[in-house]
Every structure is written in C-alpha cells, then in structure tokens.
Design a protein around this motif. Sequence first.
Motif, short mmCIF file in Angstrom:
data_model
loop_
_atom_site.label_atom_id
_atom_site.label_comp_id
_atom_site.label_asym_id
_atom_site.label_seq_id
_atom_site.Cartn_x
_atom_site.Cartn_y
_atom_site.Cartn_z
N THR B 32 0.80 -1.18 -0.25
CA THR B 32 0.01 0.27 0.42
C THR B 32 0.64 0.70 -0.45
OG1 THR B 32 -1.68 -1.41 1.67
CG2 THR B 32 -1.35 1.03 1.39
N SER B 33 1.92 1.49 0.82
CA SER B 33 3.09 2.43 1.01
C SER B 33 3.03 2.71 0.21
CB SER B 33 3.54 2.40 2.25
OG SER B 33 3.38 2.13 3.26
N THR B 34 3.62 1.99 -1.31
CA THR B 34 4.53 1.58 -2.64
C THR B 34 3.39 2.19 -3.17
OG1 THR B 34 5.61 -0.32 -2.11
CG2 THR B 34 5.66 0.41 -4.45
N MET B 35 2.25 1.32 -3.82
CA MET B 35 1.44 2.68 -4.30
C MET B 35 1.28 3.95 -4.18
SD MET B 35 -1.65 -0.90 -5.61
CE MET B 35 -1.53 -1.54 -4.01
N ALA B 36 0.95 4.49 -2.88
CA ALA B 36 0.55 5.17 -2.46
C ALA B 36 1.56 6.42 -2.90
CB ALA B 36 1.12 5.55 -0.58
N ARG B 37 3.33 6.06 -2.41
CA ARG B 37 4.59 7.01 -3.33
C ARG B 37 4.53 6.67 -4.76
NH1 ARG B 37 8.68 3.31 -3.58
NH2 ARG B 37 8.51 3.82 -5.85
N VAL B 38 4.41 5.84 -4.94
CA VAL B 38 3.60 6.55 -7.02
C VAL B 38 2.79 6.65 -7.70
CG1 VAL B 38 3.13 5.12 -8.98
CG2 VAL B 38 4.78 3.75 -7.47
N ALA B 39 1.92 6.75 -6.32
CA ALA B 39 0.86 8.04 -7.18
C ALA B 39 0.97 9.71 -6.85
CB ALA B 39 -0.62 7.23 -6.13
N GLU B 40 1.65 9.67 -5.35
CA GLU B 40 2.90 10.71 -5.32
C GLU B 40 3.35 11.30 -6.26
OE1 GLU B 40 4.13 12.84 -1.30
OE2 GLU B 40 4.11 11.16 -1.46
N GLU B 41 4.09 10.24 -6.56
CA GLU B 41 4.74 10.75 -7.85
C GLU B 41 4.25 11.44 -9.26
OE1 GLU B 41 8.74 7.43 -6.75
OE2 GLU B 41 7.31 7.06 -8.58
N HIS B 42 2.79 10.93 -8.63
CA HIS B 42 2.60 11.54 -10.41
C HIS B 42 1.11 12.63 -9.62
CE1 HIS B 42 4.15 8.64 -13.13
NE2 HIS B 42 4.35 7.71 -11.90
N GLU B 43 1.65 12.84 -8.93
CA GLU B 43 0.52 14.34 -8.40
C GLU B 43 -0.62 13.69 -8.27
OE1 GLU B 43 2.24 16.85 -10.65
OE2 GLU B 43 2.78 18.54 -8.65
N LEU B 44 -0.98 12.98 -7.91
CA LEU B 44 -1.92 11.91 -7.84
C LEU B 44 -2.52 11.18 -6.52
CD1 LEU B 44 -2.80 9.46 -10.34
CD2 LEU B 44 -3.51 11.71 -10.55
N THR B 45 -3.74 11.81 -5.75
CA THR B 45 -4.63 10.50 -4.47
C THR B 45 -4.23 9.08 -5.02
OG1 THR B 45 -6.04 10.76 -4.55
CG2 THR B 45 -5.26 12.67 -3.56
N PRO B 46 -3.98 7.76 -3.62
CA PRO B 46 -4.13 6.77 -4.35
C PRO B 46 -5.39 6.10 -4.85
CG PRO B 46 -2.73 7.20 -2.42
CD PRO B 46 -3.18 8.51 -2.52
N MET B 47 -6.23 7.31 -4.27
CA MET B 47 -7.93 6.69 -4.87
C MET B 47 -7.71 7.51 -6.00
SD MET B 47 -9.44 4.23 -3.65
CE MET B 47 -11.78 4.75 -4.25
N GLN B 48 -7.24 8.32 -6.21
CA GLN B 48 -7.62 8.48 -7.96
C GLN B 48 -6.38 8.46 -8.68
OE1 GLN B 48 -5.65 13.01 -7.28
NE2 GLN B 48 -7.65 13.92 -7.14
N GLY B 49 -5.45 7.38 -8.53
CA GLY B 49 -4.83 6.45 -9.04
C GLY B 49 -5.46 5.72 -9.76
N ARG B 50 -6.50 4.88 -8.78
CA ARG B 50 -7.99 3.85 -8.64
C ARG B 50 -8.30 4.18 -9.77
NH1 ARG B 50 -9.30 1.08 -3.17
NH2 ARG B 50 -10.15 -0.69 -5.05
N LEU B 51 -9.40 5.43 -9.54
CA LEU B 51 -10.30 5.71 -10.35
C LEU B 51 -9.25 5.49 -11.67
CD1 LEU B 51 -13.12 6.57 -10.51
CD2 LEU B 51 -11.77 9.21 -10.12
N LEU B 52 -8.74 6.42 -11.90
CA LEU B 52 -8.31 6.37 -13.66
C LEU B 52 -8.75 4.80 -14.09
CD1 LEU B 52 -5.87 9.24 -12.86
CD2 LEU B 52 -8.16 9.35 -13.72
N CYS B 53 -7.27 4.13 -13.25
CA CYS B 53 -7.35 2.40 -13.46
C CYS B 53 -8.39 2.05 -13.96
CB CYS B 53 -6.10 1.71 -12.57
SG CYS B 53 -4.74 2.11 -12.73
N GLY B 54 -9.37 2.31 -13.06
CA GLY B 54 -10.55 1.57 -13.65
C GLY B 54 -11.09 2.22 -14.84
#
Lengths: 157, 157
Positions: B32-54
């Motif tokens: 979870t931390s890893t995905m949060a870090r990647v999201a942050e690197e792309h200026e996304l929140t983790p949940m926004q990342g999941r939304l986009l992927c969906g």
Amino acid sequence: MRPDETTTDVLRCTAHGLGELPELVELAIVLTSTMARVAEEHELTPMQGRLLCGLGEQPRRMVDLAQSLGIEKAALTGLVDRAERRGLVERTPVPGDRRAVQVTLTEDGGQAMVAFGTGVASALGELLEPLPVKDRATFCRLASAVVGSARATWDHA
Amino acid sequence: MRPDETTTDVLRCTAHGLGELPELVELAIVLTSTMARVAEEHELTPMQGRLLCGLGEQPRRMVDLAQSLGIEKAALTGLVDRAERRGLVERTPVPGDRRAVQVTLTEDGGQAMVAFGTGVASALGELLEPLPVKDRATFCRLASAVVGSARATWDHA
DNA sequence: TATTGTTATACTCTATAACTATA
DNA sequence: TATAGTTATAGAGTATAACAATA
C-alpha cells in the motif's frame, strides 16, 4: 462495500512484459480490505487498530509512535485525541522529560487490542486456508523476504 | 513519512500457533505504501490512481464504478468531483438513460493513468527484484490464488 | 415503485506551518 | 538552539440519510 478488480485493469494493458504484477495490486487491496473489515467488526478504524497494536508491548512516546505508524506527529496528535476520547488510550507524563508524553493502553484498549489482533490473525488465516499447506508457508516466507528487502531499501534512502 | 513495523507486534503475541501471518500485515503495508508513493510521484492520491485505472478500458457509469472501487455512490460523487476539478475525468450523459452519467478519461487523465500504471508496475517489480527469479513467479502465483479465493468467498457472502 | 445520482452532514486521516514548553 | 508536542487550517476519503429526476 467490498471492492472488486479495477486498478489492475490498466496494469494488464501497460505492464505487459512485466509479468503477473497486477496480482500484487489486488493482493494489497484484499489484505487491506480484510484488515479494515476486522477493525470494523471491533468498532475500530483501521488506523486505531494499528495504533493499539503499536502499544501492545509497552507505552510509547508520541515521536516514536508517529515514526512507527509513518505519519507526522501533528497527525498523531489527532489520532491519539480520538482514541483517548473513546477510552482506548491515555496520555501520561514521561518521568525525566517534561516535554514528552507516553501513550498507554487503557483496560478497554488492551482488550480491544487483543481482540483485534486475534481477529486479524484469524482472518488472514482464513485467507490462506484454500492454499495447499505447503504453499502457505512458502507464501509467508516470500512475503517476509519482500518486506525485509523493502525496509532495507527504505532505510538506506 | 514511511511506516515501520507496529501492527505486527501484537500479532506476534496473540497469534502464536497461527504461523507467520504477521508477515502478511507488513506486506499489506509495504504494498500500500509503495502504491501511495507512486501515486504521489504522479501528483495523484491513491484513490485517484485507482479511479483512473478503473476507466482505462472504457467509460463507466457511477454505480458500476462505485461497486468496483468498493465505496458508496455518494462517496464516488465527491471523488469524481475532485478528479473532474483537476481535469482528469469528465461526466458525460449515457445515451438511452437520462438518469445515468458516464465517467470518461480526459486527455490528461489518460496520460496520468498510463504513467501511474507503468509506475506501479515498475515499483512492484523493484520490490520483487531481490527475490530469486524462480521465487518471483511463485509469489505472484500464490498471490493470485489468495486473491481468487478471497473474491470467491466475498461473492458468495 | 425502483434506480441513478446528488446534496447535506459529520467524522476520520493526513499534511504543513506556526506555536509553546522544555532540554 | 534543538526537541516534544499541540493548535490551526485545509483537503481527501468515507458513510448515512434525504432528496430529485428518470425508468
């Protein structure tokens, strides 16, 4: 509400050649959802569950706890405020340093901690149950290796 | 801030006899931390990342998305509001049902989705790198099995 | 009547910045 | 000066309940 697949869709598209990594995304979601469900069963938030578990061994100072939980000390102040309001923890002075406070489990907090811990262990056990016995140990061993190397990397950076 | 161990402490105490389950708690946190870090690197929140992927495959309706993400439709309204405000997604009407709306990726959202997906895949790949090659495949296979049986259980309940 | 989505409300979790008190 | 902790502020994510519009 329970999540189904979603985040992994794009990985299936963008990560070809990278193997079965999408499975790890789903795994993270399954594990996290499982712990959240157990916390809810015990009327805790997931973060409160982690806080209680961090106090299972002995009282901890705020700085120390914040570091363990991976949050800023200001965020911990709020977390402890809410946990204290619910009667789960207490703030007590640290002998010898009047700036610091210790966070300790209350009677209720201790019971909640044990119940939550047991519940998590049981839920994770159920998750592994469908696996052949030999694979369960293998999976945990590999999980441990991944965690270990991740922490090693983080500690360097 | 990065978390270290904490939640697992109590499991070591309460879960003796249950094997190495604490490793799974730490694994959840690391993933979870890893995905949060990647999201942050792309200026996304983790949940926004999941939304986009969906939304990577095709536009989705609100009900559908809420179900995929495991949140209530009212929560999704807010999530989509914020993503729309950032120019990542758009709401468009659904032909043939004037009650419904579709959520679609914008140009920016599509780029962010691909970048995030690639980043996650790469970060997870790095996480597995220290493992012997043979173990990597084994780990993913077992992860997939765990996820599969968890979903099967949930779908029944 | 049932479904789709939004609004209103309240709470948790989080970060940053500014502050107090103590070391 | 440096450290421990709090306060103030702002924003994300979440749930429940009540609502509007459409099917």
